[in-house]
Design a protein around this motif. Sequence first.
Motif, short mmCIF file in Angstrom:
data_model
loop_
_atom_site.label_atom_id
_atom_site.label_comp_id
_atom_site.label_asym_id
_atom_site.label_seq_id
_atom_site.Cartn_x
_atom_site.Cartn_y
_atom_site.Cartn_z
N CYS A 65 7.35 1.91 -2.21
CA CYS A 65 8.59 1.73 -1.46
C CYS A 65 9.62 2.70 -1.99
O CYS A 65 9.86 2.77 -3.20
CB CYS A 65 9.06 0.29 -1.62
N LEU A 66 10.21 3.49 -1.10
CA LEU A 66 11.20 4.47 -1.52
C LEU A 66 12.59 3.86 -1.75
O LEU A 66 13.22 4.09 -2.76
CB LEU A 66 11.32 5.59 -0.49
N GLU A 67 13.07 3.12 -0.78
CA GLU A 67 14.41 2.56 -0.87
C GLU A 67 14.36 1.07 -0.59
O GLU A 67 13.61 0.62 0.25
CB GLU A 67 15.35 3.21 0.15
N GLY A 68 15.20 0.34 -1.24
CA GLY A 68 15.31 -1.08 -0.96
C GLY A 68 14.04 -1.84 -1.26
O GLY A 68 13.20 -1.42 -2.03
N ARG A 69 13.96 -3.01 -0.62
CA ARG A 69 12.78 -3.85 -0.79
C ARG A 69 11.91 -3.73 0.44
O ARG A 69 12.39 -3.82 1.56
CB ARG A 69 13.20 -5.29 -0.99
N CYS A 70 10.66 -3.54 0.25
CA CYS A 70 9.73 -3.37 1.37
C CYS A 70 9.17 -4.69 1.86
O CYS A 70 8.31 -4.72 2.73
CB CYS A 70 8.59 -2.43 0.98
N THR A 71 9.63 -5.80 1.29
CA THR A 71 9.08 -7.09 1.70
C THR A 71 9.78 -7.64 2.93
O THR A 71 9.19 -8.38 3.69
CB THR A 71 9.20 -8.11 0.55
N GLY A 72 11.02 -7.29 3.14
CA GLY A 72 11.78 -7.86 4.25
C GLY A 72 11.74 -6.98 5.48
O GLY A 72 11.21 -5.88 5.49
N THR A 73 12.31 -7.49 6.55
CA THR A 73 12.45 -6.73 7.78
C THR A 73 13.93 -6.69 8.13
O THR A 73 14.72 -7.48 7.63
CB THR A 73 11.67 -7.38 8.94
N GLY A 74 14.29 -5.78 8.96
CA GLY A 74 15.68 -5.69 9.38
C GLY A 74 16.36 -4.51 8.73
O GLY A 74 15.74 -3.52 8.34
N ASP A 76 17.89 -4.19 5.80
CA ASP A 76 17.68 -3.92 4.37
C ASP A 76 16.24 -3.57 4.03
O ASP A 76 15.90 -3.46 2.86
CB ASP A 76 18.15 -5.13 3.55
N ALA A 77 15.38 -3.41 5.03
CA ALA A 77 13.98 -3.08 4.77
C ALA A 77 13.87 -1.66 4.23
O ALA A 77 14.54 -0.75 4.69
CB ALA A 77 13.16 -3.21 6.05
N GLY A 78 13.05 -1.49 3.23
CA GLY A 78 12.87 -0.19 2.60
C GLY A 78 11.92 0.71 3.37
O GLY A 78 11.35 0.32 4.39
N ILE A 79 11.77 1.91 2.86
CA ILE A 79 10.87 2.89 3.47
C ILE A 79 9.54 2.84 2.71
O ILE A 79 9.48 3.15 1.53
CB ILE A 79 11.47 4.30 3.40
N ARG A 80 8.49 2.42 3.44
CA ARG A 80 7.17 2.26 2.82
C ARG A 80 6.35 3.53 3.02
O ARG A 80 6.21 4.03 4.12
CB ARG A 80 6.44 1.07 3.41
N ILE A 81 5.80 4.05 1.93
CA ILE A 81 4.88 5.20 1.95
C ILE A 81 3.48 4.65 1.76
O ILE A 81 3.16 4.08 0.72
CB ILE A 81 5.22 6.22 0.85
N MET A 82 2.62 4.86 2.77
CA MET A 82 1.26 4.33 2.75
C MET A 82 0.30 5.38 2.18
O MET A 82 -0.51 5.97 2.88
CB MET A 82 0.84 3.91 4.16
N TRP A 83 0.36 5.62 0.89
CA TRP A 83 -0.46 6.66 0.28
C TRP A 83 -1.91 6.24 0.13
O TRP A 83 -2.80 7.08 -0.03
CB TRP A 83 0.14 7.11 -1.06
N GLY A 84 -2.22 4.98 0.22
CA GLY A 84 -3.59 4.50 0.12
C GLY A 84 -4.44 4.96 1.30
O GLY A 84 -5.60 5.35 1.14
#
Length: 155
Positions: A65-74, A76-84
């Motif tokens: 997760c780059l910014e914020g928390r990637c667990t929530g939506t809306g 405040d949702a973070g930017i998720r990098i799917m490197w897997g």
Amino acid sequence: MSDNKQPSVWEGFKAFLMRGNVIDLAVAVVIGAAFTNIVNAVVKGIINPLVGAVGTKNLDSYSSCLEGRCTGTGADAGIRIMWGSVLGASLSFLITASVVYFLMVLPMAKFLARQAARQKAKEGAKEVLEVSELEVLKQIRDELVAQRGQGRRDY
């Protein structure tokens, strides 16, 4: 006006399709598609469990997760990098590339090199034969000149 008849579009298209390159390309695409299924099965059945020995068995679940928390939506949702998933695709590519290289490209290159060496050897033998025939003819000529010179002295 000239009587040269231009081939129709259909005739040109048919000639294009009947070229050997197009047929070879079509066969390669079909074989490649079938081979992709094998590679995907190897990655999912062997590679992913080996990677999963140190983490999860599904590479797609690895992310950061780059910014914020990637667990929530809306908002405040973070930017998720799917490197897997990139790692899984990279492993699939490396496996595919290595299998194609070691099972197809390398043996074909060795085969073509042997064919070229045989052809070169045949050409070399032919050249040696031609040179030896030329040498024999030169020797015959020299012998004839020498014999003619012994019988007559007019030079």
